[in-house]
Design a protein around this motif. Sequence first.
Motif, PDB file in Angstrom:
ATOM      1  N   SER A  21       0.841  -1.188   0.000  1.00 38.43           N
ATOM      2  CA  SER A  21       0.000   0.000   0.000  1.00 38.43           C
ATOM      3  C   SER A  21       0.879   1.242   0.000  1.00 38.43           C
ATOM      4  N   GLU A  22       0.327   2.330  -0.537  1.00 42.65           N
ATOM      5  CA  GLU A  22       1.070   3.589  -0.609  1.00 42.65           C
ATOM      6  C   GLU A  22       1.184   4.206   0.778  1.00 42.65           C
ATOM      7  N   PRO A  23       2.294   4.846   1.070  1.00 38.74           N
ATOM      8  CA  PRO A  23       2.394   5.562   2.357  1.00 38.74           C
ATOM      9  C   PRO A  23       1.439   6.745   2.339  1.00 38.74           C
ATOM     10  N   ARG A  24       0.880   7.048   3.485  1.00 38.18           N
ATOM     11  CA  ARG A  24      -0.049   8.175   3.578  1.00 38.18           C
ATOM     12  C   ARG A  24       0.717   9.489   3.548  1.00 38.18           C
ATOM     13  N   SER A  25       0.084  10.497   2.998  1.00 37.07           N
ATOM     14  CA  SER A  25       0.695  11.821   3.016  1.00 37.07           C
ATOM     15  C   SER A  25       0.661  12.334   4.451  1.00 37.07           C
ATOM     16  N   THR A  26       1.480  13.320   4.746  1.00 36.08           N
ATOM     17  CA  THR A  26       1.501  13.853   6.112  1.00 36.08           C
ATOM     18  C   THR A  26       0.156  14.459   6.472  1.00 36.08           C
ATOM     19  N   GLY A  27      -0.526  15.072   5.505  1.00 38.62           N
ATOM     20  CA  GLY A  27      -1.846  15.639   5.772  1.00 38.62           C
ATOM     21  C   GLY A  27      -2.858  14.555   6.096  1.00 38.62           C
ATOM     22  N   ALA A  28      -2.843  13.476   5.322  1.00 38.80           N
ATOM     23  CA  ALA A  28      -3.776  12.370   5.560  1.00 38.80           C
ATOM     24  C   ALA A  28      -3.496  11.735   6.922  1.00 38.80           C
ATOM     25  N   GLU A  29      -2.239  11.617   7.272  1.00 45.09           N
ATOM     26  CA  GLU A  29      -1.871  11.031   8.558  1.00 45.09           C
ATOM     27  C   GLU A  29      -2.328  11.931   9.708  1.00 45.09           C
ATOM     28  N   ARG A  30      -2.180  13.238   9.529  1.00 47.50           N
ATOM     29  CA  ARG A  30      -2.618  14.187  10.553  1.00 47.50           C
ATOM     30  C   ARG A  30      -4.138  14.108  10.750  1.00 47.50           C
ATOM     31  N   VAL A  31      -4.879  14.000   9.658  1.00 49.71           N
ATOM     32  CA  VAL A  31      -6.340  13.877   9.733  1.00 49.71           C
ATOM     33  C   VAL A  31      -6.714  12.572  10.431  1.00 49.71           C
ATOM     34  N   ARG A  32      -6.022  11.465  10.078  1.00 50.19           N
ATOM     35  CA  ARG A  32      -6.310  10.175  10.702  1.00 50.19           C
ATOM     36  C   ARG A  32      -6.090  10.246  12.207  1.00 50.19           C
ATOM     37  N   ARG A  33      -4.967  10.847  12.643  1.00 53.71           N
ATOM     38  CA  ARG A  33      -4.687  10.968  14.074  1.00 53.71           C
ATOM     39  C   ARG A  33      -5.739  11.830  14.771  1.00 53.71           C
ATOM     40  N   HIS A  34      -6.137  12.926  14.127  1.00 48.00           N
ATOM     41  CA  HIS A  34      -7.156  13.802  14.706  1.00 48.00           C
ATOM     42  C   HIS A  34      -8.475  13.048  14.874  1.00 48.00           C
ATOM     43  N   ARG A  35      -8.865  12.284  13.857  1.00 46.71           N
ATOM     44  CA  ARG A  35     -10.115  11.525  13.938  1.00 46.71           C
ATOM     45  C   ARG A  35     -10.047  10.464  15.026  1.00 46.71           C
ATOM     46  N   GLU A  36      -8.915   9.798  15.140  1.00 41.86           N
ATOM     47  CA  GLU A  36      -8.747   8.807  16.210  1.00 41.86           C
ATOM     48  C   GLU A  36      -8.883   9.464  17.580  1.00 41.86           C
ATOM     49  N   LYS A  37      -8.269  10.624  17.723  1.00 40.33           N
ATOM     50  CA  LYS A  37      -8.337  11.353  18.997  1.00 40.33           C
ATOM     51  C   LYS A  37      -9.782  11.734  19.327  1.00 40.33           C
ATOM     52  N   MET A  38     -10.510  12.223  18.332  1.00 43.19           N
ATOM     53  CA  MET A  38     -11.901  12.620  18.548  1.00 43.19           C
ATOM     54  C   MET A  38     -12.766  11.404  18.891  1.00 43.19           C
ATOM     55  N   ARG A  39     -12.533  10.280  18.210  1.00 43.05           N
ATOM     56  CA  ARG A  39     -13.291   9.061  18.524  1.00 43.05           C
ATOM     57  C   ARG A  39     -12.986   8.589  19.942  1.00 43.05           C
ATOM     58  N   ALA A  40     -11.717   8.720  20.362  1.00 49.62           N
ATOM     59  CA  ALA A  40     -11.336   8.327  21.717  1.00 49.62           C
ATOM     60  C   ALA A  40     -12.054   9.189  22.750  1.00 49.62           C
ATOM     61  N   MET A  41     -12.434  10.396  22.367  1.00 52.60           N
ATOM     62  CA  MET A  41     -13.173  11.282  23.257  1.00 52.60           C
ATOM     63  C   MET A  41     -14.678  10.987  23.219  1.00 52.60           C
ATOM     64  N   GLY A  42     -15.071   9.962  22.443  1.00 50.88           N
ATOM     65  CA  GLY A  42     -16.476   9.585  22.365  1.00 50.88           C
ATOM     66  C   GLY A  42     -17.251  10.344  21.304  1.00 50.88           C
TER      67      GLY A  42
END
Length: 92
Positions: A21-42
């Motif tokens: 699979s292709e490596p994610r761009s830094t922007g896509a990775e930042r969005v993924r981390r942000h979404r994970e953080k928000m999901r962790a907050m419920g």
Amino acid sequence: MDKKVDKPAKSKRPAAAGGASEPRSTGAERVRRHREKMRAMGLKPVTLWVPDVDTPEFQEQIARAVEVINADEESLRVLEGMLELGDFSDWQ
């Protein structure tokens, strides 16, 4: 109810050569981390659709609503009362 699926969903991204699979761009990775953080907050992501205020139909609807409000004597009294209570001294 979720249905069982026999095969995995196809990715919208084209597969990279060699099956990796292709490596994610830094922007896509930042969005993924942000979404994970928000999901962790419920929280969960939600898409909201709002009226397009630039359409002529919407502008006509607003103009009609404003006419109705301006024609109503009680509405004008309420607005004047609100303006008397408001502190607009720091407005420029």
